[in-house]
Design an enzyme around this catalytic site. Sequence first.
Site, PDB file in Angstrom:
ATOM      1  N   HIS A  72       0.839  -1.200   0.000  1.00 63.18           N
ATOM      2  CA  HIS A  72       0.000   0.000   0.000  1.00 63.18           C
ATOM      3  C   HIS A  72       0.875   1.251   0.000  1.00 63.18           C
ATOM      4  O   HIS A  72       1.758   1.389   0.840  1.00 63.18           O
ATOM      5  CB  HIS A  72      -0.900   0.028   1.243  1.00 63.18           C
ATOM      6  CG  HIS A  72      -2.074  -0.899   1.137  1.00 63.18           C
ATOM      7  ND1 HIS A  72      -3.146  -0.833   1.983  1.00 63.18           N
ATOM      8  CD2 HIS A  72      -2.346  -1.901   0.269  1.00 63.18           C
ATOM      9  CE1 HIS A  72      -4.030  -1.760   1.643  1.00 63.18           C
ATOM     10  NE2 HIS A  72      -3.564  -2.427   0.609  1.00 63.18           N
ATOM     11  N   TYR A 200      -9.097   5.080   7.935  1.00 60.41           N
ATOM     12  CA  TYR A 200      -9.245   5.357   9.368  1.00 60.41           C
ATOM     13  C   TYR A 200     -10.275   6.474   9.482  1.00 60.41           C
ATOM     14  O   TYR A 200     -10.028   7.582   8.984  1.00 60.41           O
ATOM     15  CB  TYR A 200      -7.923   5.834   9.966  1.00 60.41           C
ATOM     16  CG  TYR A 200      -6.865   4.752  10.116  1.00 60.41           C
ATOM     17  CD1 TYR A 200      -6.758   4.039  11.307  1.00 60.41           C
ATOM     18  CD2 TYR A 200      -5.967   4.465   9.095  1.00 60.41           C
ATOM     19  CE1 TYR A 200      -5.781   3.057  11.471  1.00 60.41           C
ATOM     20  CE2 TYR A 200      -4.987   3.486   9.246  1.00 60.41           C
ATOM     21  CZ  TYR A 200      -4.905   2.788  10.442  1.00 60.41           C
ATOM     22  OH  TYR A 200      -3.942   1.829  10.602  1.00 60.41           O
ATOM     23  N   PRO A 292      -4.221  -0.438  18.980  1.00 62.48           N
ATOM     24  CA  PRO A 292      -4.028  -0.900  17.590  1.00 62.48           C
ATOM     25  C   PRO A 292      -4.054   0.196  16.528  1.00 62.48           C
ATOM     26  O   PRO A 292      -3.680  -0.055  15.382  1.00 62.48           O
ATOM     27  CB  PRO A 292      -5.187  -1.879  17.371  1.00 62.48           C
ATOM     28  CG  PRO A 292      -6.213  -1.475  18.371  1.00 62.48           C
ATOM     29  CD  PRO A 292      -5.486  -0.915  19.547  1.00 62.48           C
ATOM     30  N   LYS A 296       1.074  -0.832  15.277  1.00 68.00           N
ATOM     31  CA  LYS A 296       2.496  -0.889  15.627  1.00 68.00           C
ATOM     32  C   LYS A 296       2.906  -2.151  16.404  1.00 68.00           C
ATOM     33  O   LYS A 296       4.101  -2.417  16.549  1.00 68.00           O
ATOM     34  CB  LYS A 296       2.882   0.341  16.458  1.00 68.00           C
ATOM     35  CG  LYS A 296       2.872   1.629  15.671  1.00 68.00           C
ATOM     36  CD  LYS A 296       4.042   1.685  14.717  1.00 68.00           C
ATOM     37  CE  LYS A 296       3.928   2.776  13.685  1.00 68.00           C
ATOM     38  NZ  LYS A 296       4.189   2.342  12.329  1.00 68.00           N
ATOM     39  N   TYR A 384       4.053   6.164  10.316  1.00 66.59           N
ATOM     40  CA  TYR A 384       3.200   5.026   9.933  1.00 66.59           C
ATOM     41  C   TYR A 384       4.015   3.944   9.212  1.00 66.59           C
ATOM     42  O   TYR A 384       3.837   2.756   9.465  1.00 66.59           O
ATOM     43  CB  TYR A 384       2.039   5.513   9.046  1.00 66.59           C
ATOM     44  CG  TYR A 384       0.938   4.477   8.928  1.00 66.59           C
ATOM     45  CD1 TYR A 384      -0.162   4.507   9.794  1.00 66.59           C
ATOM     46  CD2 TYR A 384       0.987   3.466   7.976  1.00 66.59           C
ATOM     47  CE1 TYR A 384      -1.155   3.555   9.715  1.00 66.59           C
ATOM     48  CE2 TYR A 384      -0.010   2.507   7.890  1.00 66.59           C
ATOM     49  CZ  TYR A 384      -1.082   2.561   8.759  1.00 66.59           C
ATOM     50  OH  TYR A 384      -2.068   1.606   8.676  1.00 66.59           O
TER      51      TYR A 384
HETATM   52  C1  PHB Z   1      -6.104  -4.826  10.853  1.00 65.44           C
HETATM   53  O1  PHB Z   1      -6.152  -5.051   9.634  1.00 65.44           O
HETATM   54  O2  PHB Z   1      -6.481  -5.684  11.667  1.00 65.44           O
HETATM   55  C2  PHB Z   1      -5.612  -3.524  11.331  1.00 65.44           C
HETATM   56  C3  PHB Z   1      -5.076  -2.625  10.431  1.00 65.44           C
HETATM   57  C4  PHB Z   1      -4.617  -1.403  10.876  1.00 65.44           C
HETATM   58  C5  PHB Z   1      -4.689  -1.079  12.203  1.00 65.44           C
HETATM   59  C6  PHB Z   1      -5.189  -1.993  13.122  1.00 65.44           C
HETATM   60  C7  PHB Z   1      -5.660  -3.216  12.687  1.00 65.44           C
HETATM   61  O3  PHB Z   1      -4.249   0.129  12.625  1.00 65.44           O
END
Ligand code: PHB
Length: 389
Positions: A72, A200, A292, A296, A384
């Site tokens: 990505h 997000y 989450p 990280k 990130y």
């Molecule tokens: C996930 O795909 O489970 C996932 C992706 C990004 C995050 C947290 C979880 O920040």
Amino acid sequence: MRTKVAIIGAGPAGLLLGRLLENAGIETVILERRSREYVLGRIRAGVLEQGTVELLDRAGIGEKMHAEGLVHDGVEFCFGGDRHRFNFRELIGRTVTVYGQTEVTRDLMQARDRSGLTTVYEAENVSLHDFDGTSPKVRYVKDGVEHELACDFIAGCDGYHGVSRASVPENSLRTFERVYPFGWLGILVDRPPVADELIYAHHERGFALCSMRSPTRSRYYVQVSSSDRVEEWSDQRFWDELRRRVDEEAADSLVTGPSIEKSVAPLRSFVAEPLRFGRLFLAGDAAHIVPPTGAKGLNLAASDVAVLAEALIEFYAEQSSAGIDGYSARVLSRIWKAERFSWWMTSILHTFPDTDSFGRRIQRAEFEYLKSSTAAARSLAENYTGLPI
Ligand code: PHB
Ligand code: APR
């Protein structure tokens, strides 16, 4: 039984450490409390920083990750229906790879099997001894029989609830913690993801995340109250809530289906200091927890064990303890930066029960600043995709 490094825990931290040491000819035994199937049944985040990808490559286990992982170039943030893309490749020339933690764990387990190295699954009552001297020991029970493993070093890679951190005298350890007043309800579904990259989303009803595991399998989350139970969330209620929290285009193109997994995870920030006690080291979730937001957890575990492996390799190759002496300070510096980033992402994207109208305006200003400033967007991109190990 005797080995050089006894590793407690066969999660990604323990398995990757085993692999890095194997590549340097250093013998390890891994003791894992659960069965292999149980370990592989856990569903966790799936975003690999570029440095983690490079590390897995160097460890010689990157083949499947490159075949199946999705590279990505960026992520999207959505604030109250306004969606904005951050293109990491353009901003700083770096990317992330979406590849499930379960897959990383499986690849490491299979590589370890092929090398014929010992992993004791369902090792019960693991206890750590004499790590303040030069001959540490680990005792455990397997199939009702007690065993002792003598070693040079113990690596505590046994997660937040493990025995390693708990074995350290309380007055030698300082802990720092923040518990957030909400959780994430996540579902896994065999339907194509709603967008090419992760979204997000911040909404006054709460945070939401659109993620994925593959072009045909999606992972979605919504922020829920800490007291919410999975049984209170039918699939229908979940999809309705998710649609409300994302922008119209995403809501309209969302392909729903029956969930194949559904669970609530609490959010917590936690760091223990220091991370070395004589010949015992803590790494991964045993040493720290991040919420989450920002994904990280696995990446931090990987950078911890990269540094630990380097230190142990130096010890055996050069009879120098400089690396192991510096382990704790070196990893903690990176850990705290990742803690800061995860906390920041969590603070701007979630709805906090006690946030007043001033706080909400500040959250919006953070988003507007990220949208309008290349410096701010670069900072997001740098964190990130992962700070240097
Ligand atoms: C996930 O795909 O489970 C996932 C992706 C990004 C995050 C947290 C979880 O920040
Ligand atoms: N004895 C032996 N093994 C144990 C013990 C014990 N007393 N206690 C726990 N374990 C095992 C667990 O069963 C688990 O398999 O240690 C392992 C720790 O693995 P993880 O929890 O996956 O932790 P870690 O390897 O540090 O990986 C960090 O996992 O939780 C996510 O977000 C986190 O992605 C990050 C990653």
